[in-house]
Scaffold this motif. Structure first.
Motif, PDB file in Angstrom:
ATOM      1  N   GLY A  97       0.816  -1.208   0.000  1.00  0.00           N
ATOM      2  CA  GLY A  97       0.000   0.000   0.000  1.00  0.00           C
ATOM      3  C   GLY A  97       0.849   1.258   0.000  1.00  0.00           C
ATOM      4  N   LEU A  98       1.896   1.267   0.805  1.00  0.00           N
ATOM      5  CA  LEU A  98       2.788   2.433   0.845  1.00  0.00           C
ATOM      6  C   LEU A  98       3.504   2.647  -0.484  1.00  0.00           C
ATOM      7  N   VAL A 102       3.312   6.011  -2.749  1.00  0.00           N
ATOM      8  CA  VAL A 102       4.511   6.729  -3.208  1.00  0.00           C
ATOM      9  C   VAL A 102       4.495   6.875  -4.731  1.00  0.00           C
ATOM     10  N   VAL A 103       4.145   5.800  -5.445  1.00  0.00           N
ATOM     11  CA  VAL A 103       4.071   5.881  -6.909  1.00  0.00           C
ATOM     12  C   VAL A 103       3.038   6.921  -7.312  1.00  0.00           C
ATOM     13  N   ALA A 123      -0.969  -0.204 -11.348  1.00  0.00           N
ATOM     14  CA  ALA A 123      -0.114  -1.150 -12.074  1.00  0.00           C
ATOM     15  C   ALA A 123       1.098  -1.574 -11.253  1.00  0.00           C
ATOM     16  N   SER A 124       1.542  -0.700 -10.355  1.00  0.00           N
ATOM     17  CA  SER A 124       2.708  -1.037  -9.529  1.00  0.00           C
ATOM     18  C   SER A 124       2.371  -2.052  -8.428  1.00  0.00           C
ATOM     19  N   LEU A 125       1.109  -2.172  -8.083  1.00  0.00           N
ATOM     20  CA  LEU A 125       0.725  -3.012  -6.938  1.00  0.00           C
ATOM     21  C   LEU A 125       1.047  -4.492  -7.121  1.00  0.00           C
ATOM     22  N   PRO A 126       0.649  -5.125  -8.240  1.00  0.00           N
ATOM     23  CA  PRO A 126       0.991  -6.542  -8.373  1.00  0.00           C
ATOM     24  C   PRO A 126       2.496  -6.785  -8.427  1.00  0.00           C
TER      25      PRO A 126
END
Length: 177
Positions: A97-98, A102-103, A123-126
């Motif tokens: 989550g953090l 940040v992204v 998109a950065s989460l996975p």
């Protein structure tokens, strides 16, 4: 919204923080965003602590679905689930989550497009979940959440391609004399 104005009649018609920001400014948008985050955070955290990552992912997903199609609006269009997803991840997998937050902040600082920030953060989460070797329910949740955010932002992608997507203004324009 305050003063008897229905936020669904303004801007994109979404009830989320970005539309509130554009229509009414930060004074109203920040509390909306915080409430949307809490809406995802509390059920995901409680479910994760009480029953594990599967329950936390399901609770976070339910919060996102409830934000997208709220029962109190008779399942009409709600928000695009970005802040609710962020809150759910802070309860389910805080580091992921953090990273998403940040992204979002970095992309927003560079572009001032909430839509681009939301899509790239989602998109950065996975990727973050896989790199951090999170449990499989977090991997599934982040993949589904990224796909959901992308699908809900299709109109924004069309406007970006056409060059008509609106940037978020951080300050109100001065009134003309």
């Amino acid at each position: 919204m305050a003063r008897g104005v229905d936020i669904r009649t303004l801007g994109s018609g979404n009830i989320g923080a970005t539309n509130v920001w554009r229509a009414a400014g930060a004074r109203y948008a920040i509390p909306v965003m915080l409430l949307d985050i809490v809406k995802g955070f509390v059920p995901a955290l409680v479910a994760t602590l009480m029953a594990g990552h599967v329950a936390g992912a399901l609770a976070g997903g339910a919060a996102m679905l409830g934000h997208w199609r709220p029962i109190f609006l008779r399942f009409a269009k709600g928000g695009k689930t970005v802040a609710t997803c962020g809150g759910a991840l802070l309860g389910l997998a805080p580091l992921v989550g953090l990273i998403g937050i940040v992204v979002w902040l970095l992309v927003f600082a560079l572009t001032r497009y909430a839509s681009v920030s939301s899509i790239l953060a989602a998109a950065s989460l996975p990727v973050a979940a896989l790199v951090l070797e999170e449990p499989w329910p977090v991997d599934v949740f982040t993949g589904a959440a990224a796909l959901g955010v992308l699908l809900l932002h299709r109109p924004n992608l069309s406007r970006l391609r056409a060059g008509t997507e609106t940037r978020v203004q951080l300050r109100r324009k001065p009134a003309r004399a």
